[in-house]
Write a protein that holds these residues in place. Structure first.
Motif, PDB file in Angstrom:
ATOM      1  N   GLU A   7      46.538  26.888  29.922  1.00 30.94           N
ATOM      2  CA  GLU A   7      45.546  27.108  30.495  1.00 30.94           C
ATOM      3  C   GLU A   7      45.237  25.948  30.304  1.00 30.94           C
ATOM      4  OE1 GLU A   7      41.708  29.938  29.825  1.00 30.94           O
ATOM      5  OE2 GLU A   7      42.416  29.518  28.242  1.00 30.94           O
ATOM      6  N   THR A  71      45.376  40.080  27.829  1.00 31.21           N
ATOM      7  CA  THR A  71      45.374  38.356  27.483  1.00 31.21           C
ATOM      8  C   THR A  71      45.488  38.052  26.135  1.00 31.21           C
ATOM      9  OG1 THR A  71      44.161  37.950  29.269  1.00 31.21           O
ATOM     10  CG2 THR A  71      45.108  36.315  28.312  1.00 31.21           C
ATOM     11  N   LYS A  73      45.928  34.213  23.491  1.00 33.90           N
ATOM     12  CA  LYS A  73      45.721  33.434  23.950  1.00 33.90           C
ATOM     13  C   LYS A  73      46.408  32.506  22.668  1.00 33.90           C
ATOM     14  CE  LYS A  73      41.861  32.862  27.273  1.00 33.90           C
ATOM     15  NZ  LYS A  73      40.848  32.261  27.574  1.00 33.90           N
ATOM     16  N   GLU A  87      48.818  30.873  27.689  1.00 31.80           N
ATOM     17  CA  GLU A  87      48.003  32.267  28.131  1.00 31.80           C
ATOM     18  C   GLU A  87      48.719  33.001  29.549  1.00 31.80           C
ATOM     19  OE1 GLU A  87      44.239  33.070  31.356  1.00 31.80           O
ATOM     20  OE2 GLU A  87      43.665  32.047  29.454  1.00 31.80           O
TER      21      GLU A  87
END
Length: 186
Positions: A7, A71, A73, A87
Protein backbone atom coordinates in the motif's frame (compact mmCIF):
# COMPACT_ATOMS: atom_id res chain seq x y z
CA UNK A 1 -6.65 -3.20 -1.42
CA UNK A 2 -7.96 -6.74 -1.80
CA UNK A 3 -5.48 -9.59 -1.59
CA UNK A 4 -1.95 -8.54 -0.80
CA UNK A 5 0.83 -6.27 -1.85
CA UNK A 6 2.24 -2.90 -0.96
CA UNK A 7 0.00 0.00 0.00
CA UNK A 8 1.43 3.40 -1.00
CA UNK A 9 -0.55 6.40 0.22
CA UNK A 10 -0.40 10.02 1.26
CA UNK A 11 -2.64 11.38 4.01
CA UNK A 12 -3.41 15.07 4.57
CA UNK A 13 -5.42 16.69 7.34
CA UNK A 14 -7.85 19.23 5.89
CA UNK A 15 -8.28 22.66 7.52
CA UNK A 16 -11.90 21.85 8.29
CA UNK A 17 -14.64 19.59 6.99
CA UNK A 18 -15.98 22.29 4.65
CA UNK A 19 -12.79 21.79 2.65
CA UNK A 20 -14.03 18.29 1.72
CA UNK A 21 -16.64 19.96 -0.48
CA UNK A 22 -13.98 22.08 -2.24
CA UNK A 23 -11.83 19.01 -2.96
CA UNK A 24 -14.88 17.06 -4.10
CA UNK A 25 -15.78 19.84 -6.54
CA UNK A 26 -12.22 19.84 -7.89
CA UNK A 27 -12.35 16.05 -8.32
CA UNK A 28 -15.52 16.42 -10.37
CA UNK A 29 -13.95 19.18 -12.50
CA UNK A 30 -10.97 16.90 -13.20
CA UNK A 31 -13.28 14.10 -14.35
CA UNK A 32 -12.59 11.79 -11.39
CA UNK A 33 -14.95 8.84 -11.09
CA UNK A 34 -17.02 8.74 -7.90
CA UNK A 35 -16.98 5.09 -6.83
CA UNK A 36 -18.95 4.99 -3.57
CA UNK A 37 -19.76 6.55 -0.21
CA UNK A 38 -19.44 4.20 2.76
CA UNK A 39 -19.40 4.03 6.53
CA UNK A 40 -16.39 2.07 7.77
CA UNK A 41 -15.84 0.68 11.25
CA UNK A 42 -12.34 -0.63 11.91
CA UNK A 43 -11.64 -2.66 15.04
CA UNK A 44 -7.89 -2.91 15.64
CA UNK A 45 -6.42 -5.80 17.59
CA UNK A 46 -3.38 -6.03 19.84
CA UNK A 47 -1.15 -9.10 19.50
CA UNK A 48 -0.88 -11.21 22.68
CA UNK A 49 2.95 -11.45 22.58
CA UNK A 50 4.25 -8.30 20.89
CA UNK A 51 3.34 -4.64 20.89
CA UNK A 52 2.10 -3.58 17.45
CA UNK A 53 2.75 0.06 18.43
CA UNK A 54 6.45 -0.81 18.79
CA UNK A 55 6.66 -3.03 15.68
CA UNK A 56 4.57 -0.55 13.61
CA UNK A 57 2.11 -3.24 12.50
CA UNK A 58 -1.68 -3.37 12.51
CA UNK A 59 -4.37 -6.05 12.44
CA UNK A 60 -7.95 -4.95 11.90
CA UNK A 61 -11.44 -6.20 11.14
CA UNK A 62 -13.26 -3.70 8.89
CA UNK A 63 -17.03 -3.60 8.59
CA UNK A 64 -18.31 -1.63 5.61
CA UNK A 65 -21.92 -1.65 4.42
CA UNK A 66 -22.57 -5.32 5.21
CA UNK A 67 -19.13 -6.51 4.05
CA UNK A 68 -16.25 -7.49 6.30
CA UNK A 69 -12.53 -8.02 5.84
CA UNK A 70 -9.47 -8.85 7.90
CA UNK A 71 -6.32 -6.83 7.12
CA UNK A 72 -2.71 -7.06 8.28
CA UNK A 73 -0.44 -4.03 7.70
CA UNK A 74 3.33 -4.23 8.07
CA UNK A 75 5.77 -1.53 9.20
CA UNK A 76 5.75 1.78 7.30
CA UNK A 77 8.53 3.23 5.18
CA UNK A 78 8.52 6.68 3.57
CA UNK A 79 8.80 7.08 -0.23
CA UNK A 80 8.82 10.74 -1.25
CA UNK A 81 5.83 12.29 0.49
CA UNK A 82 4.00 8.97 0.76
CA UNK A 83 4.12 6.03 3.14
CA UNK A 84 4.38 2.44 1.96
CA UNK A 85 3.72 -0.77 3.84
CA UNK A 86 2.89 -4.40 3.16
CA UNK A 87 -0.86 -5.02 3.29
CA UNK A 88 -2.75 -8.31 3.12
CA UNK A 89 -6.54 -8.51 3.15
CA UNK A 90 -9.07 -11.34 3.11
CA UNK A 91 -12.85 -11.15 2.91
CA UNK A 92 -14.70 -12.51 5.92
CA UNK A 93 -17.89 -14.50 5.53
CA UNK A 94 -18.62 -14.30 9.26
CA UNK A 95 -16.98 -11.38 11.09
CA UNK A 96 -18.37 -12.46 14.48
CA UNK A 97 -16.65 -15.84 14.21
CA UNK A 98 -13.44 -14.16 13.03
CA UNK A 99 -13.50 -11.95 16.13
CA UNK A 100 -14.08 -14.97 18.37
CA UNK A 101 -11.14 -16.79 16.73
CA UNK A 102 -8.84 -13.79 17.19
CA UNK A 103 -9.86 -13.38 20.83
CA UNK A 104 -9.51 -17.12 21.51
CA UNK A 105 -5.92 -16.83 20.21
CA UNK A 106 -5.22 -14.01 22.67
CA UNK A 107 -5.73 -10.97 20.43
CA UNK A 108 -7.58 -8.15 22.18
CA UNK A 109 -9.47 -5.21 20.67
CA UNK A 110 -7.30 -2.10 21.07
CA UNK A 111 -9.54 0.59 19.56
CA UNK A 112 -12.30 1.26 17.05
CA UNK A 113 -12.00 3.87 14.27
CA UNK A 114 -15.23 4.99 12.61
CA UNK A 115 -15.37 7.09 9.47
CA UNK A 116 -17.53 8.17 6.56
CA UNK A 117 -15.53 7.83 3.36
CA UNK A 118 -16.14 8.93 -0.23
CA UNK A 119 -14.04 7.06 -2.80
CA UNK A 120 -12.96 8.63 -6.09
CA UNK A 121 -10.60 7.40 -8.84
CA UNK A 122 -8.33 9.97 -10.51
CA UNK A 123 -5.74 8.79 -13.07
CA UNK A 124 -4.98 5.47 -11.36
CA UNK A 125 -5.03 6.99 -7.88
CA UNK A 126 -7.75 6.22 -5.35
CA UNK A 127 -8.69 9.44 -3.52
CA UNK A 128 -10.63 9.06 -0.27
CA UNK A 129 -12.35 11.95 1.44
CA UNK A 130 -12.73 10.99 5.11
CA UNK A 131 -14.74 12.27 8.06
CA UNK A 132 -13.14 10.45 10.99
CA UNK A 133 -15.09 10.33 14.25
CA UNK A 134 -13.15 12.19 16.94
CA UNK A 135 -10.40 13.41 14.58
CA UNK A 136 -11.85 15.56 11.80
CA UNK A 137 -11.54 15.49 8.02
CA UNK A 138 -8.75 14.08 5.86
CA UNK A 139 -7.80 13.26 2.30
CA UNK A 140 -5.99 10.03 1.47
CA UNK A 141 -4.51 9.30 -1.95
CA UNK A 142 -3.51 5.69 -2.62
CA UNK A 143 -1.82 4.33 -5.72
CA UNK A 144 -3.35 1.11 -6.99
CA UNK A 145 -0.48 -0.19 -9.17
CA UNK A 146 2.99 -1.40 -8.21
CA UNK A 147 4.70 0.33 -5.29
CA UNK A 148 7.87 2.42 -5.31
CA UNK A 149 8.79 5.71 -6.95
CA UNK A 150 6.16 5.33 -9.71
CA UNK A 151 3.45 5.14 -7.07
CA UNK A 152 4.81 8.14 -5.16
CA UNK A 153 4.99 10.16 -8.41
CA UNK A 154 1.40 9.30 -9.38
CA UNK A 155 0.17 10.32 -5.92
CA UNK A 156 2.07 13.63 -6.07
CA UNK A 157 0.62 14.40 -9.51
CA UNK A 158 -2.92 13.74 -8.25
CA UNK A 159 -2.38 15.93 -5.17
CA UNK A 160 -0.99 18.73 -7.36
CA UNK A 161 -4.05 18.57 -9.62
CA UNK A 162 -6.23 18.84 -6.50
CA UNK A 163 -4.25 21.84 -5.25
CA UNK A 164 -3.22 20.23 -1.97
CA UNK A 165 0.30 18.92 -2.73
CA UNK A 166 1.97 21.49 -0.46
CA UNK A 167 0.01 20.37 2.59
CA UNK A 168 1.72 18.71 5.53
CA UNK A 169 1.70 14.91 5.25
CA UNK A 170 0.53 12.72 8.08
CA UNK A 171 2.37 9.42 8.31
CA UNK A 172 0.45 8.11 11.31
CA UNK A 173 -2.63 5.94 10.94
CA UNK A 174 -6.04 7.06 12.15
CA UNK A 175 -5.59 4.54 14.96
CA UNK A 176 -2.32 6.18 16.07
CA UNK A 177 -3.88 9.65 15.89
CA UNK A 178 -6.92 8.54 17.88
CA UNK A 179 -4.82 6.81 20.57
CA UNK A 180 -2.61 9.93 20.88
CA UNK A 181 -5.69 12.09 21.31
CA UNK A 182 -7.09 9.80 24.02
CA UNK A 183 -3.77 9.45 25.90
CA UNK A 184 -3.57 11.45 29.12
CA UNK A 185 -1.11 14.32 28.91
CA UNK A 186 2.06 13.79 30.92
Amino acid sequence: MAGGGVEVEAKLRLRDCRELEEVEKRLQELGAVHEEDVAEEDTYYQHPCRDFAETDEALRVRLVDGRAELTYKGPKRIIGGSKARAEYTITLEDPSSARRILEALGFRPAAVVRKRRSYYRLDGVSVSLDRVEGLGCFLEAEYTGEGGQEAARAIEEALEKLGVAERERIYKSYLELLLEKKAPEA
